[in-house]
Design a protein around this motif. Structure first.
Motif, PDB file in Angstrom:
ATOM      1  N   ALA A 101       0.837  -1.204   0.000  1.00  0.00           N
ATOM      2  CA  ALA A 101       0.000   0.000   0.000  1.00  0.00           C
ATOM      3  C   ALA A 101       0.870   1.251   0.000  1.00  0.00           C
ATOM      4  O   ALA A 101       0.426   2.324  -0.417  1.00  0.00           O
ATOM      5  CB  ALA A 101      -0.936  -0.003   1.204  1.00  0.00           C
ATOM      6  N   ASP A 155     -10.838   9.707  -4.385  1.00  0.00           N
ATOM      7  CA  ASP A 155      -9.424   9.356  -4.368  1.00  0.00           C
ATOM      8  C   ASP A 155      -9.373   7.833  -4.498  1.00  0.00           C
ATOM      9  O   ASP A 155      -9.655   7.120  -3.538  1.00  0.00           O
ATOM     10  CB  ASP A 155      -8.805   9.845  -3.049  1.00  0.00           C
ATOM     11  CG  ASP A 155      -7.368   9.381  -2.874  1.00  0.00           C
ATOM     12  OD1 ASP A 155      -6.938   8.468  -3.592  1.00  0.00           O
ATOM     13  OD2 ASP A 155      -6.679   9.927  -1.991  1.00  0.00           O
ATOM     14  N   HIS A 172      -6.852  10.523   2.908  1.00  0.00           N
ATOM     15  CA  HIS A 172      -5.394  10.686   2.877  1.00  0.00           C
ATOM     16  C   HIS A 172      -5.052  12.158   3.129  1.00  0.00           C
ATOM     17  O   HIS A 172      -5.865  13.040   2.829  1.00  0.00           O
ATOM     18  CB  HIS A 172      -4.895  10.266   1.491  1.00  0.00           C
ATOM     19  CG  HIS A 172      -3.407  10.182   1.393  1.00  0.00           C
ATOM     20  ND1 HIS A 172      -2.629  11.253   1.008  1.00  0.00           N
ATOM     21  CD2 HIS A 172      -2.553   9.161   1.623  1.00  0.00           C
ATOM     22  CE1 HIS A 172      -1.364  10.893   0.998  1.00  0.00           C
ATOM     23  NE2 HIS A 172      -1.279   9.620   1.367  1.00  0.00           N
ATOM     24  N   CYS A 227       3.035   7.942   4.939  1.00  0.00           N
ATOM     25  CA  CYS A 227       3.141   9.393   4.940  1.00  0.00           C
ATOM     26  C   CYS A 227       3.171   9.964   6.351  1.00  0.00           C
ATOM     27  O   CYS A 227       3.628  11.076   6.565  1.00  0.00           O
ATOM     28  CB  CYS A 227       1.967   9.987   4.181  1.00  0.00           C
ATOM     29  SG  CYS A 227       1.563   9.025   2.739  1.00  0.00           S
ATOM     30  N   VAL A 265      -6.707   6.093  -5.374  1.00  0.00           N
ATOM     31  CA  VAL A 265      -5.285   5.723  -5.433  1.00  0.00           C
ATOM     32  C   VAL A 265      -5.069   4.280  -4.956  1.00  0.00           C
ATOM     33  O   VAL A 265      -4.284   3.543  -5.541  1.00  0.00           O
ATOM     34  CB  VAL A 265      -4.433   6.732  -4.627  1.00  0.00           C
ATOM     35  CG1 VAL A 265      -3.017   6.234  -4.425  1.00  0.00           C
ATOM     36  CG2 VAL A 265      -4.417   8.083  -5.333  1.00  0.00           C
ATOM     37  N   GLN A 266      -5.777   3.867  -3.909  1.00  0.00           N
ATOM     38  CA  GLN A 266      -5.599   2.497  -3.403  1.00  0.00           C
ATOM     39  C   GLN A 266      -6.522   1.504  -4.097  1.00  0.00           C
ATOM     40  O   GLN A 266      -6.381   0.300  -3.906  1.00  0.00           O
ATOM     41  CB  GLN A 266      -5.858   2.448  -1.891  1.00  0.00           C
ATOM     42  CG  GLN A 266      -4.830   3.189  -1.059  1.00  0.00           C
ATOM     43  CD  GLN A 266      -3.471   2.491  -1.008  1.00  0.00           C
ATOM     44  OE1 GLN A 266      -3.350   1.288  -1.257  1.00  0.00           O
ATOM     45  NE2 GLN A 266      -2.444   3.240  -0.677  1.00  0.00           N
ATOM     46  N   ASN A 285      -6.323   3.762   2.658  1.00  0.00           N
ATOM     47  CA  ASN A 285      -4.952   3.269   2.547  1.00  0.00           C
ATOM     48  C   ASN A 285      -4.450   2.579   3.808  1.00  0.00           C
ATOM     49  O   ASN A 285      -3.543   1.768   3.753  1.00  0.00           O
ATOM     50  CB  ASN A 285      -4.007   4.402   2.164  1.00  0.00           C
ATOM     51  CG  ASN A 285      -4.223   5.647   2.985  1.00  0.00           C
ATOM     52  OD1 ASN A 285      -5.336   6.194   3.019  1.00  0.00           O
ATOM     53  ND2 ASN A 285      -3.197   6.100   3.660  1.00  0.00           N
ATOM     54  N   GLY A 322       1.162  12.386  -9.843  1.00  0.00           N
ATOM     55  CA  GLY A 322       0.797  11.339  -8.884  1.00  0.00           C
ATOM     56  C   GLY A 322      -0.480  11.662  -8.130  1.00  0.00           C
ATOM     57  O   GLY A 322      -1.197  12.626  -8.445  1.00  0.00           O
ATOM     58  N   GLY A 323      -0.743  10.846  -7.111  1.00  0.00           N
ATOM     59  CA  GLY A 323      -1.985  10.964  -6.351  1.00  0.00           C
ATOM     60  C   GLY A 323      -2.103  12.288  -5.611  1.00  0.00           C
ATOM     61  O   GLY A 323      -3.183  12.898  -5.563  1.00  0.00           O
ATOM     62  N   THR A 324      -1.009  12.753  -5.043  1.00  0.00           N
ATOM     63  CA  THR A 324      -1.053  13.987  -4.252  1.00  0.00           C
ATOM     64  C   THR A 324      -1.453  15.171  -5.134  1.00  0.00           C
ATOM     65  O   THR A 324      -2.332  15.963  -4.774  1.00  0.00           O
ATOM     66  CB  THR A 324       0.320  14.226  -3.591  1.00  0.00           C
ATOM     67  OG1 THR A 324       0.599  13.097  -2.753  1.00  0.00           O
ATOM     68  CG2 THR A 324       0.335  15.496  -2.762  1.00  0.00           C
ATOM     69  N   ALA A 349      -3.272  14.075   1.497  1.00  0.00           N
ATOM     70  CA  ALA A 349      -3.317  14.877   0.256  1.00  0.00           C
ATOM     71  C   ALA A 349      -4.672  15.583   0.152  1.00  0.00           C
ATOM     72  O   ALA A 349      -4.756  16.710  -0.336  1.00  0.00           O
ATOM     73  CB  ALA A 349      -3.077  13.989  -0.961  1.00  0.00           C
ATOM     74  N   MET A 354     -12.849   8.895  -0.466  1.00  0.00           N
ATOM     75  CA  MET A 354     -11.937   7.931  -1.066  1.00  0.00           C
ATOM     76  C   MET A 354     -12.658   6.619  -1.393  1.00  0.00           C
ATOM     77  O   MET A 354     -13.608   6.239  -0.696  1.00  0.00           O
ATOM     78  CB  MET A 354     -10.736   7.682  -0.160  1.00  0.00           C
ATOM     79  CG  MET A 354     -11.049   7.005   1.141  1.00  0.00           C
ATOM     80  SD  MET A 354      -9.816   7.275   2.469  1.00  0.00           S
ATOM     81  CE  MET A 354      -8.260   7.268   1.648  1.00  0.00           C
ATOM     82  N   HIS A 400       2.296   4.203  -9.050  1.00  0.00           N
ATOM     83  CA  HIS A 400       3.187   3.370  -8.224  1.00  0.00           C
ATOM     84  C   HIS A 400       2.445   2.491  -7.223  1.00  0.00           C
ATOM     85  O   HIS A 400       3.058   1.719  -6.487  1.00  0.00           O
ATOM     86  CB  HIS A 400       4.244   4.230  -7.518  1.00  0.00           C
ATOM     87  CG  HIS A 400       3.755   5.016  -6.337  1.00  0.00           C
ATOM     88  ND1 HIS A 400       3.985   4.610  -5.038  1.00  0.00           N
ATOM     89  CD2 HIS A 400       3.068   6.170  -6.251  1.00  0.00           C
ATOM     90  CE1 HIS A 400       3.461   5.517  -4.211  1.00  0.00           C
ATOM     91  NE2 HIS A 400       2.908   6.468  -4.925  1.00  0.00           N
ATOM     92  N   LYS A 401       1.114   2.593  -7.205  1.00  0.00           N
ATOM     93  CA  LYS A 401       0.329   1.703  -6.331  1.00  0.00           C
ATOM     94  C   LYS A 401      -0.136   0.460  -7.076  1.00  0.00           C
ATOM     95  O   LYS A 401      -0.691  -0.447  -6.469  1.00  0.00           O
ATOM     96  CB  LYS A 401      -0.889   2.437  -5.759  1.00  0.00           C
ATOM     97  CG  LYS A 401      -0.589   3.749  -5.064  1.00  0.00           C
ATOM     98  CD  LYS A 401       0.122   3.582  -3.735  1.00  0.00           C
ATOM     99  CE  LYS A 401       0.219   4.942  -3.040  1.00  0.00           C
ATOM    100  NZ  LYS A 401       0.907   4.873  -1.766  1.00  0.00           N
TER     101      LYS A 401
END
Ligand code: PLP
Length: 393
Positions: free
Chosen positions: A8, A175, A99, A324, A177-178, A150, A69-71, A101, A146, A200-201
């Motif tokens: 993760a 979000d 998150h 993070c 991302v995960q 995460n 990226g996600g942020t 972000a 989300m 990158h996830k």
């Protein structure tokens, strides 16, 4: 043995994804905005990747904007939407377990005079839908929740939230991302207006992501510069990264069932053994509605950091809280929002499985974890093995 159980935080780049990226460093190196042949060849590769992202998420290529990226995607979605819709209002809604972000972008918006409602979650980390619905006002512009958390892996009912937002005339950002590569996502069918993702996830390279913005949704720019990304996001196009993102998302979504079955089997075996063989713990997150690769345990009487460091000495990589927040000793805001007591939140460890993990690695981790907890608890002033409860010191 070296065991990586922190997928993760980030995944390795799939070697086949890396192979696909390679030509775009030294051979096809042109600037994708250049009009000459070198540039056009790079632009063709970026177009292909845009198509791969669109196909994987059920949207149009024109709705895909590449980012770092996600942020960046989260910041852009929140600030871009709120700044562009002050004619409607200055209110946005999110959850307490987002998150950083998202949460820190909200804090910044609050400083600018926007108003944010942070909706609670239940003890399993599920958003309180009644609270969310009640929070929507005539001046609400955006809801951001989300798709999956995460830290504890809890999956949110994003289709239901999107429907509610549509009925109330409010935009919806998720979000994801995960979630990309682990949960089925379809932006058009689910009625999602904006979606953040990060390569990158899901076995792609670091430093590249995308924000999906449905056509017709108005938002301000975040990164100002050249005319890249249809004049919405300046900065020379990261061709190799974008090619990697495209390949990675195609593979992650195409191989999702197989990958999920693999990590779920290992994860369930791990949960089963740990719950049977280690006393005094709590499984955090939803018991069933969670990401297939996520386990988050709170172990009583010990500090998560001590467990993490002991496992690290034995070659096992895990996380205490989200990557993070490591470096700060504050307990996880996600666990606290779920009502986990502070002492228990301090003893939390996240294990996230991936494609290359094996049953042997899983069993090794259980054995090392058992020994680690026995040793750490024996040294803990809080643990009294005779009574099996907290000693009053
Ligand atoms: N959102 C969530 C849910 C995440 O897990 C992460 C990364 O940990 C991010 C956003 C930030 O993504 P990136 O690392 O690509 O900036």
């Amino acid at each position: 043995m070296k065991v990586y159980l922190d997928h993760a935080a980030t995944t390795y780049t799939d070697p086949e994804v890396f192979e696909a990226m390679k030509p775009y460093f030294c051979e096809v190196f042109g600037n994708a905005s250049s009009l000459h042949g070198f540039g056009r060849e790079a632009a063709r590769a970026v177009d292909k990747a845009r198509g791969q992202v669109a196909a994987a998420l059920g949207c149009k290529p024109s709705e895909v904007y590449f980012t770092s990226g996600g942020t960046e995607s989260d910041n852009w979605a929140l600030k871009g939407i709120m700044h562009a819709h002050t004619d409607k209002g200055r209110h946005l809604i999110t959850s307490k377990i987002e998150h950083h972000a998202v949460l820190h972008a909200c804090e910044q918006l609050e400083k600018e005079g926007f108003e944010v409602t942070y909706v609670d979650v239940d003890e399993n980390g599920k958003i309180r839908m009644d609270q969310l619905e009640a929070a929507i006002r005539p001046d609400t512009v955006l809801v951001s929740v989300m798709a999956a958390n995460n830290e504890v892996g809890t999956v949110q009912p994003i289709g239901e939230i999107a429907k509610l937002c549509k009925a109330k005339g409010v935009l919806f950002h998720t979000d994801a991302v995960q979630a990309v590569g682990s949960l089925p996502l379809n932006v058009s069918e689910q009625g999602i207006d904006l979606l953040s993702l990060s390569a990158h996830k899901f076995y792609g390279p670091k430093g590249v992501g995308a924000l999906i913005v449905r056509n017709g949704v108005r938002l301000d720019k975040l990164i100002i510069g050249g005319a890249q990304e249809r004049s919405m996001r300046g900065g020379t196009t990261n061709t190799p990264g974008i090619v990697g993102l495209g390949e990675a998302i195609a593979r992650a979504v195409g191989g999702m069932e197989e990958n999920n079955a693999h990590v779920r089997a290992l994860r369930d075996h791990f949960i089963d053994r740990v719950q049977k063989e280690i006393p005094d713990l709590r499984l955090n997150g939803h018991p069933t509605d969670r990401l297939p690769n996520n386990v988050n345990f709170s172990f009583e009487y010990v500090e998560g950091e001590s467990i993490l460091m002991t496992l690290d000495l034995k070659g096992i990589a895990v996380s205490s809280g989200s990557a993070c927040t490591s470096g700060s000793l504050d307990p996880s805001h996600v666990l606290l929002a779920m009502g986990v007591p502070v002492e228990l939140a301090h003893g939390s460890i996240r294990f996230t499985f991936g494609r290359r993990n094996t049953l042997e690695e899983t069993d090794y981790t259980v054995e090392v974890l058992k020994e680690t907890l026995q040793n750490l608890r024996a040294m803990s002033p809080l643990f009294n093995p005779q009574r099996g409860e907290i000693k009053h010191v």
